[in-house]
Design an enzyme around this catalytic site. Sequence first.
Site, PDB file in Angstrom:
ATOM      1  N   HIS A  95      -0.330   6.336   6.393  1.00 39.70           N
ATOM      2  CA  HIS A  95       0.230   6.151   5.062  1.00 39.70           C
ATOM      3  C   HIS A  95       0.614   7.499   4.458  1.00 39.70           C
ATOM      4  O   HIS A  95       0.120   8.540   4.898  1.00 39.70           O
ATOM      5  CB  HIS A  95      -0.784   5.459   4.135  1.00 39.70           C
ATOM      6  CG  HIS A  95      -0.846   3.980   4.305  1.00 39.70           C
ATOM      7  ND1 HIS A  95      -1.331   3.377   5.442  1.00 39.70           N
ATOM      8  CD2 HIS A  95      -0.480   2.966   3.461  1.00 39.70           C
ATOM      9  CE1 HIS A  95      -1.263   2.062   5.302  1.00 39.70           C
ATOM     10  NE2 HIS A  95      -0.743   1.796   4.115  1.00 39.70           N
ATOM     11  N   SER A 150       0.801  -1.222   0.000  1.00 41.03           N
ATOM     12  CA  SER A 150       0.000   0.000   0.000  1.00 41.03           C
ATOM     13  C   SER A 150       0.838   1.278   0.000  1.00 41.03           C
ATOM     14  O   SER A 150       0.344   2.335  -0.418  1.00 41.03           O
ATOM     15  CB  SER A 150      -0.937   0.012   1.215  1.00 41.03           C
ATOM     16  OG  SER A 150      -0.212  -0.137   2.420  1.00 41.03           O
TER      17      SER A 150
END
Length: 283
Positions: free
Chosen positions: A258, A33
């Site tokens: 993230h 990811s």
Amino acid sequence: MSGVAALAGPGAGPATASASGAQHPEYVALGDSYASAPVIPDEVDANCKRSDHNYPSLVAAYARAGLRDVTRSGATTAEMTAPQGTAPAQFAALGRRTDLVTVSIGGNDVGFTTVLGTCARLTASDPTGAPCRAFFTDGGHDRLTETVERTAPKIAGVIRGVRQRSPHARILVVGYPDLFPENGVGCTSDSVPFAAGDFPYLRDKEKELNRMLAGEAYRHGAGYVDTYAPTIGHDLCRPTGQRWIETLSPATPAAPLHPNAEGEQAMAAAVEHALVCHRPRHR
């Protein structure tokens, strides 16, 4: 420098020609990811949670390369050679004409998401201490360090697997950007639920992961892209507009913990720098 020139090196394979006669290197992006960039607009593959503004897309535009992006949220080294849900094995995208391969992998093998969840859960027991460090070092040995060490042969296997399928490609193992403050000073809050003393511990575990990735890359004839150093000062404790890693409550489009769009841009810049400044190594 042109995209072809940036990718050229000993053993480089042939670039493909477009209808206009221009040469376009073939680029395959593998990984998890941090490469697929979930939530960052625009999402082009909901199944894989992949953005068209992830770092592979930005690098492909810079290098004027034909991109096969098979990055997928949640991927581990196992998904290089085995399907992940309905997605085929990522290695299926590789071929003998591939010129460049970037690999962002290892964080899920180490279980960093689960680790962070455990650390967040333990914070309430000692918010000014280091309950996460105490938990993972109970018994006199550091279980996270051991997990990183056990992951090293898997990274080596990925590099060997890429080389077998794409023998002329330049391989770049891409490290993870700076998540936690480099100075170890935390910012405990509802959106960053880690105990004050655990920030330096988590910082050091990420550094261990990156050192392992770099070591395996160099030992097996690949390049390593340091995305940690150029992102220092943009960790999840920074205010909105300065941080490139989002908190558990993202203020800009990104998955929790993230990179946001600026973070992906910084990762792309690090890869582009590596393409220009470092000679490829083959074994």
